[in-house]
Design a protein around this motif. Structure first.
Motif, PDB file in Angstrom:
ATOM      1  N   ARG A  88      85.713  -6.377  67.848  1.00 11.35           N
ATOM      2  CA  ARG A  88      84.520  -5.597  67.506  1.00 11.35           C
ATOM      3  C   ARG A  88      84.477  -4.296  68.282  1.00 11.35           C
ATOM      4  O   ARG A  88      83.957  -3.288  67.810  1.00 11.35           O
ATOM      5  N   ARG A  89      85.035  -4.324  69.480  1.00  8.00           N
ATOM      6  CA  ARG A  89      85.075  -3.123  70.317  1.00  8.00           C
ATOM      7  C   ARG A  89      86.522  -2.872  70.729  1.00  8.00           C
ATOM      8  O   ARG A  89      87.265  -3.797  71.030  1.00  8.00           O
ATOM      9  N   GLY A  90      86.888  -1.600  70.784  1.00 13.38           N
ATOM     10  CA  GLY A  90      88.253  -1.265  71.139  1.00 13.38           C
ATOM     11  C   GLY A  90      89.208  -1.491  69.981  1.00 13.38           C
ATOM     12  O   GLY A  90      88.788  -1.821  68.860  1.00 13.38           O
ATOM     13  N   ARG A  91      90.495  -1.313  70.250  1.00 15.78           N
ATOM     14  CA  ARG A  91      91.510  -1.424  69.194  1.00 15.78           C
ATOM     15  C   ARG A  91      92.636  -2.383  69.545  1.00 15.78           C
ATOM     16  O   ARG A  91      93.619  -2.453  68.834  1.00 15.78           O
ATOM     17  N   LEU A  92      92.489  -3.107  70.644  1.00 13.88           N
ATOM     18  CA  LEU A  92      93.550  -4.011  71.075  1.00 13.88           C
ATOM     19  C   LEU A  92      93.348  -5.375  70.424  1.00 13.88           C
ATOM     20  O   LEU A  92      92.412  -6.111  70.747  1.00 13.88           O
ATOM     21  N   GLN A 144      96.416   2.621  58.078  1.00 12.29           N
ATOM     22  CA  GLN A 144      95.136   2.913  57.450  1.00 12.29           C
ATOM     23  C   GLN A 144      94.335   3.960  58.219  1.00 12.29           C
ATOM     24  O   GLN A 144      93.399   4.544  57.684  1.00 12.29           O
ATOM     25  N   GLY A 145      94.683   4.166  59.480  1.00 12.49           N
ATOM     26  CA  GLY A 145      93.983   5.173  60.272  1.00 12.49           C
ATOM     27  C   GLY A 145      93.110   4.601  61.363  1.00 12.49           C
ATOM     28  O   GLY A 145      92.524   5.352  62.153  1.00 12.49           O
ATOM     29  N   GLY A 146      93.024   3.257  61.447  1.00  8.05           N
ATOM     30  CA  GLY A 146      92.190   2.653  62.484  1.00  8.05           C
ATOM     31  C   GLY A 146      92.811   2.646  63.861  1.00  8.05           C
ATOM     32  O   GLY A 146      92.121   2.559  64.873  1.00  8.05           O
ATOM     33  N   GLY A 147      94.130   2.719  63.924  1.00  8.16           N
ATOM     34  CA  GLY A 147      94.822   2.755  65.210  1.00  8.16           C
ATOM     35  C   GLY A 147      95.004   1.410  65.882  1.00  8.16           C
ATOM     36  O   GLY A 147      95.442   1.344  67.037  1.00  8.16           O
ATOM     37  N   TYR A 148      94.716   0.311  65.181  1.00 11.26           N
ATOM     38  CA  TYR A 148      94.807  -1.005  65.811  1.00 11.26           C
ATOM     39  C   TYR A 148      96.242  -1.385  66.156  1.00 11.26           C
ATOM     40  O   TYR A 148      96.521  -1.886  67.253  1.00 11.26           O
ATOM     41  N   TYR A 149      97.155  -1.172  65.237  1.00 13.56           N
ATOM     42  CA  TYR A 149      98.551  -1.533  65.509  1.00 13.56           C
ATOM     43  C   TYR A 149      99.192  -0.566  66.498  1.00 13.56           C
ATOM     44  O   TYR A 149      99.980  -0.971  67.361  1.00 13.56           O
ATOM     45  N   ASP A 150      98.861   0.716  66.386  1.00  7.80           N
ATOM     46  CA  ASP A 150      99.385   1.692  67.352  1.00  7.80           C
ATOM     47  C   ASP A 150      98.960   1.328  68.770  1.00  7.80           C
ATOM     48  O   ASP A 150      99.743   1.432  69.719  1.00  7.80           O
ATOM     49  N   THR A 151      97.711   0.907  68.926  1.00 11.52           N
ATOM     50  CA  THR A 151      97.196   0.547  70.245  1.00 11.52           C
ATOM     51  C   THR A 151      97.759  -0.780  70.729  1.00 11.52           C
ATOM     52  O   THR A 151      98.194  -0.902  71.878  1.00 11.52           O
ATOM     53  N   THR A 152      97.782  -1.768  69.865  1.00 11.83           N
ATOM     54  CA  THR A 152      98.221  -3.107  70.253  1.00 11.83           C
ATOM     55  C   THR A 152      99.665  -3.125  70.698  1.00 11.83           C
ATOM     56  O   THR A 152     100.039  -3.828  71.649  1.00 11.83           O
ATOM     57  N   PHE A 153     100.513  -2.322  70.039  1.00 10.68           N
ATOM     58  CA  PHE A 153     101.946  -2.329  70.368  1.00 10.68           C
ATOM     59  C   PHE A 153     102.395  -1.038  71.066  1.00 10.68           C
ATOM     60  O   PHE A 153     103.585  -0.720  71.060  1.00 10.68           O
TER      61      PHE A 153
END
Length: 205
Positions: A88-92, A144-153
């Motif tokens: 819900r918070r952050g992108r990790l 998609q532009g959310g940055g979740y995968y970029d941040t997680t990895f």
């Protein structure tokens, strides 16, 4: 640094996302079904799905390649399968085990994820299959532009030799573009599997 600092790159990405979503949505349902089976077969014919490996797969949505054939094949091969949970918070993101005991919930985006006591850190995965909107011959990825995968990895960008987990994008052929606009934080893949081929990085890990 957010891509807003590079407005020309962000504008190019936004235009590409619109075009690629339209391309993907135009594919017929029978074609999508055959493509998902073909991708599953290509993934399982290599060395990605080995018994005991920790494998992350995502739950496909809308016009994305269906990942269920791949998930079921990974389970059949004896892999430990994990699915991402968007915070819900952050992108990790973190990854939760999926097996026959798992219950299901939906996150704040409406994406289903399993409920299981076992989780896995991104660093401990062996293979991660990741979604994408576009890719190019250099295996750059447009998400998609959310940055979740970029941040997680993002830890992968700091490694020179050890490349765990192996990052594998899943896409239709029509999602390839001549060249993607990229920023320093954008995720680069080790491999892309489409319905007709597998593209791998020039330097093997």
């Amino acid at each position: 640094m957010p891509s807003a600092y590079f407005p020309h790159v962000e504008a190019q990405k936004a235009a590409l996302r619109r075009t690629l979503r339209q391309r993907r949505a135009a594919l017929t349902l029978p074609y999508r079904r055959e493509a998902s089976l073909s991708i599953m077969q290509r993934a399982s014919s290599g060395k990605l799905l080995r018994r005991g490996r920790r494998v992350a797969v995502y739950v496909s949505m809308a016009s994305e390649i269906s990942t269920w054939p791949l998930i079921l094949k990974a389970l059949q091969a004896g892999c430990l399968v994990y699915l991402p949970v968007v915070p819900r918070r952050g992108r990790l993101m973190h990854f939760v085990r999926y097996d026959h005991t798992s219950a299901w919930q939906r996150d704040h985006y409406g994406i289903p994820f399993p409920v299981h006591e076992e989780t896995c850190r991104p660093q401990d995965l062996d293979v991660a299959f990741v979604p994408l909107l576009g890719f190019d011959a250099e295996l750059a990825r447009l998400g998609q532009g959310g940055g979740y995968y970029d941040t997680t990895f993002r830890f992968r960008r700091l490694r020179q030799k050890w490349k765990k987990p192996r990052l594998v994008g899943l896409a239709y052929d029509c999602q390839e573009v001549a060249g993607l606009p990229v920023a320093s934080w954008d995720l680069c893949l080790d491999e892309v599997i489409t319905e007709t081929r597998q593209l791998r990085a020039r330097i093997a890990d």
